[in-house]
Scaffold this active site. Structure first.
Site, PDB file in Angstrom:
ATOM      1  N   CYS A  58       0.787  -1.233   0.000  1.00  0.00           N
ATOM      2  CA  CYS A  58       0.000   0.000   0.000  1.00  0.00           C
ATOM      3  C   CYS A  58       0.817   1.280   0.000  1.00  0.00           C
ATOM      4  O   CYS A  58       1.980   1.293   0.378  1.00  0.00           O
ATOM      5  CB  CYS A  58      -0.863   0.100   1.255  1.00  0.00           C
ATOM      6  N   GLY A  84       1.029   0.216  -5.279  1.00  0.00           N
ATOM      7  CA  GLY A  84      -0.143  -0.643  -5.384  1.00  0.00           C
ATOM      8  C   GLY A  84      -1.008  -0.213  -6.543  1.00  0.00           C
ATOM      9  O   GLY A  84      -1.337   0.961  -6.659  1.00  0.00           O
ATOM     10  N   ASN A 158      -0.777   1.181   5.755  1.00  0.00           N
ATOM     11  CA  ASN A 158       0.238   0.459   5.003  1.00  0.00           C
ATOM     12  C   ASN A 158       0.978  -0.432   5.993  1.00  0.00           C
ATOM     13  O   ASN A 158       1.466   0.063   7.002  1.00  0.00           O
ATOM     14  CB  ASN A 158       1.197   1.487   4.370  1.00  0.00           C
ATOM     15  N   GLY A 159       1.039  -1.731   5.707  1.00  0.00           N
ATOM     16  CA  GLY A 159       1.754  -2.645   6.605  1.00  0.00           C
ATOM     17  C   GLY A 159       0.869  -3.801   7.007  1.00  0.00           C
ATOM     18  O   GLY A 159      -0.271  -3.918   6.559  1.00  0.00           O
ATOM     19  N   CYS A 297      12.144  -1.087   7.106  1.00  0.00           N
ATOM     20  CA  CYS A 297      12.302  -2.097   6.045  1.00  0.00           C
ATOM     21  C   CYS A 297      13.399  -1.687   5.061  1.00  0.00           C
ATOM     22  O   CYS A 297      13.235  -0.745   4.286  1.00  0.00           O
ATOM     23  CB  CYS A 297      10.977  -2.251   5.308  1.00  0.00           C
ATOM     24  N   TYR A 303      14.246  -1.829  -3.386  1.00  0.00           N
ATOM     25  CA  TYR A 303      13.316  -2.072  -4.484  1.00  0.00           C
ATOM     26  C   TYR A 303      12.067  -1.195  -4.486  1.00  0.00           C
ATOM     27  O   TYR A 303      11.718  -0.618  -5.507  1.00  0.00           O
ATOM     28  CB  TYR A 303      12.906  -3.553  -4.456  1.00  0.00           C
ATOM     29  N   CYS A 443       8.437 -12.296   4.408  1.00  0.00           N
ATOM     30  CA  CYS A 443       8.159 -11.063   5.158  1.00  0.00           C
ATOM     31  C   CYS A 443       6.748 -11.140   5.746  1.00  0.00           C
ATOM     32  O   CYS A 443       5.830 -11.598   5.078  1.00  0.00           O
ATOM     33  CB  CYS A 443       8.237  -9.869   4.210  1.00  0.00           C
ATOM     34  N   CYS A 495      15.210  -3.442   9.531  1.00  0.00           N
ATOM     35  CA  CYS A 495      14.785  -4.839   9.482  1.00  0.00           C
ATOM     36  C   CYS A 495      15.485  -5.474   8.287  1.00  0.00           C
ATOM     37  O   CYS A 495      15.484  -4.920   7.192  1.00  0.00           O
ATOM     38  CB  CYS A 495      13.267  -4.934   9.295  1.00  0.00           C
ATOM     39  N   CYS A 498      14.194 -10.714   5.886  1.00  0.00           N
ATOM     40  CA  CYS A 498      14.086 -11.571   4.699  1.00  0.00           C
ATOM     41  C   CYS A 498      15.457 -12.052   4.235  1.00  0.00           C
ATOM     42  O   CYS A 498      15.553 -12.984   3.435  1.00  0.00           O
ATOM     43  CB  CYS A 498      13.303 -10.889   3.577  1.00  0.00           C
TER      44      CYS A 498
HETATM   45  S1  SF4 Z   1      11.311  -8.872   6.199  1.00  0.00           S
HETATM   46 FE1  SF4 Z   1      12.362  -7.855   4.459  1.00  0.00          FE
HETATM   47  S2  SF4 Z   1      10.723  -6.960   3.219  1.00  0.00           S
HETATM   48 FE2  SF4 Z   1       9.853  -7.427   5.248  1.00  0.00          FE
HETATM   49  S3  SF4 Z   1      10.042  -5.576   6.464  1.00  0.00           S
HETATM   50 FE3  SF4 Z   1      11.859  -6.816   6.885  1.00  0.00          FE
HETATM   51  S4  SF4 Z   1      13.379  -6.108   5.353  1.00  0.00           S
HETATM   52 FE4  SF4 Z   1      11.365  -5.391   4.667  1.00  0.00          FE
END
Ligand code: SF4
Length: 520
Positions: A58, A84, A158-159, A297, A303, A443, A495, A498
């Site tokens: 989003c 989106g 968003n999230g 993130c 990306y 994720c 974060c 992934c």
């Molecule tokens: S897991 Fe990856 S895509 Fe998801 S919030 Fe963390 S860094 Fe971003």
């Protein structure tokens, strides 16, 4: 108005609202099994992932203090369209009434002049949404407009929340009746059930009870709220338009590129754990939560975000350029030309080419008009695959040793098609370089990813992946390298789950993190 859902002034809520599906089993989407906290993925999330790319869920926008707030929200959503493309919505308020229109499709297709004319008032919130095939439905579009004990509220977010089922069961025990399966309604129900005396206290109280990723904009008849989760997973920025002789217009947007189109000035990011309120009297703010480590993130930099946006205190363009340069330092290979996989690989490829002193060439051309308008039975579209989206420029590739730059490998099937395409156009060698580490874990914070079983890097070594995609060599950017490339002047906590499997929250989908070998 076919395909649009109009929620008009109070008392005229479209019946469709009350027909939103309730998960009939009464089973919470999150369950606890043998002491393991287990969350079933929200409907249409990991299980229904169809393509070999990752998708954001989003983009949100909010406008306060503009005579044509709906049109401003429209322009803002237009700039956020990349976050989106399945549905979009705008809600407006004029101090007394709160209207809401949402539809399926692109922002420009839904919000014609006639539709925008129905959305009056100096305040607006908007939302644009990506959804997977299973839940591409108007009924899951946002903003959501809900009548609550604290008054009429429109919300867009968003999230993904991760303790959703836990909270939902508690609310149901307290008598809450849910009309939807959406995270947003849980937030509104928490607000409605809060014992706090004022609306702003009730919102703060509610946000403290939820966990996961959320950047939220909310609107009542006479005020706007904006908030980010305490770890700051998703971006949300605040901007301002100075109006001579009149109060400033205040804007919140998922990305700063929206401010440019609105001729607004970027002021600051909404902080992790901050709740901002905008009324006729101005802007006030409070920290509703403190003490959690920031985990924004990092994939926004790799990306999702537009390169002309400033995310988490850093220009995305700058980060991607650095990723390319770092990739060249870490894994250079003798070559003749650097070619990006468009569009998201372009900036990293420019950085790589400069650092490696190699020519940069647009050896793959992307057809920007492919997408929802190409209506074919799904399997046939997938058979056309990459050829619909990308076409090689033979005279740039023929006889060359090509370094191909892309931003991720998910299942590996798309990468293999691209490598074959470049080789098919006459390239002598194809070396794939990825501007982030291998994606080894799904994720749960708002990015639609497949489960671990389907992620090629979770189940194969880099050598095996290289063989699978039929490249001459394959290398990924290191995690340290990536973190270094995304640091601005202020230290940002990221974060990277992934790439590492280390999740910043307790709640995860146990099934989604089992490797392929565990399923046989
Ligand atoms: S897991 Fe990856 S895509 Fe998801 S919030 Fe963390 S860094 Fe971003």
């Amino acid at each position: 108005m076919s395909g649009l859902l109009f929620q008009g002034v109070e008392g005229e809520v479209d019946a469709s609202e009350s027909l939103w599906p309730v998960k009939g089993t009464g089973l919470s989407p999150y369950i606890q099994v043998a002491g393991i906290q287990r969350a079933l993925a929200p409907e249409g999330n990991t299980s229904s992932f169809k393509s070999d790319t990752l998708h954001e869920e989003c983009g949100v926008i909010a406008i306060h203090g503009h005579p044509d707030a709906a049109r401003q929200a429209y322009l803002g959503l237009y700039a956020l369209q990349h976050r989106g493309q399945e549905s979009a919505g705008i809600a407006t308020a004029d101090g007394q009434h709160l209207a809401n229109i949402k539809g399926m499709g692109l922002v420009s297709e839904i919000f014609t002049d006639d539709v925008l004319a129905k959305l009056t008032g100096p305040m607006a919130i908007g939302h644009t949404r990506y959804s997977t095939t299973g839940d591409s439905a108007l009924l899951n579009a946002q903003p959501i407009r809900v009548e609550s004990t604290k008054g009429l509220i429109a919300i867009a977010h968003n999230g993904n929340l991760v303790n959703l089922g836990n909270v939902r069961s508690r609310l149901e025990r307290d008598g809450a009746y849910f009309q939807t399966t959406s995270d947003s309604e849980i937030i509104v129900q928490l607000i409605a059930h809060s014992r706090a005396a004022t609306l702003v206290d009730a919102i703060a109280d509610s946000l403290r009870q939820i966990d996961g990723a959320f950047s939220i904009v909310m609107m009542t008849r006479d005020r706007i709220f904006a908030a980010r989760d305490p770890r700051g997973f998703r971006p949300l920025s605040m901007g301002r338009i100075k109006n001579p002789g009149a109060p400033d217009t205040i804007i919140f947007a998922s990305e700063t590129c929206a401010f440019d189109l609105l001729r607004a000035t970027y002021e600051r990011d909404v902080l992790p754990g901050e709740l901002v309120m905008v009324t006729e009297d101005g802007v006030t703010s409070r920290q509703y939560s403190t003490g959690l480590q920031q985990s924004s993130c990092i994939f926004e930099h790799v990306y999702f975000a537009r390169p002309d946006s400033r995310i988490f205190g850093r220009w995305v363009q700058e980060s991607r350029d650095q990723m390319g340069r770092q990739l060249a330092r870490e894994s250079a290979v003798p070559a003749d030309v650097v070619v990006p996989v468009p569009d998201s690989g372009v900036t990293a490829a420019l950085g790589y080419a400069e650092e490696a002193h190699l020519p940069f060439r647009l050896g793959l051309i992307r057809n920007h008009y492919v997408g929802r308008t190409f209506i074919e039975p799904e399997q046939r579209v997938r058979d056309f695959g990459v050829r619909l989206k990308l076409n090689p420029v033979r005279n740039l590739l023929e006889g060359k040793r090509v370094v191909l730059i892309d931003d991720s490998i998910i299942r590996g099937t798309t990468s293999r098609k691209i490598v074959r395409m470049v080789r098919g156009a006459g390239a002598k060698e194809v070396h794939l370089r990825i501007s982030c580490p291998p994606t080894i874990s799904p994720c749960f914070y708002g990015v639609d990813t497949p489960s671990k079983r389907e992620l090629i890097a979770a189940n194969k070594s880099i050598e095996e992946i290289c063989r699978f995609i039929e490249a001459d060599s394959l290398a990924y950017l290191s995690l340290d390298g990536l973190l270094q490339c995304c640091q601005g002047e202020e230290h940002t906590g990221y974060c990277t789950a992934c790439y590492t499997g280390n999740y910043p929250t307790e709640w995860v989908d146990v099934d989604a993190i089992l490797p392929a070998t565990a399923s046989v």
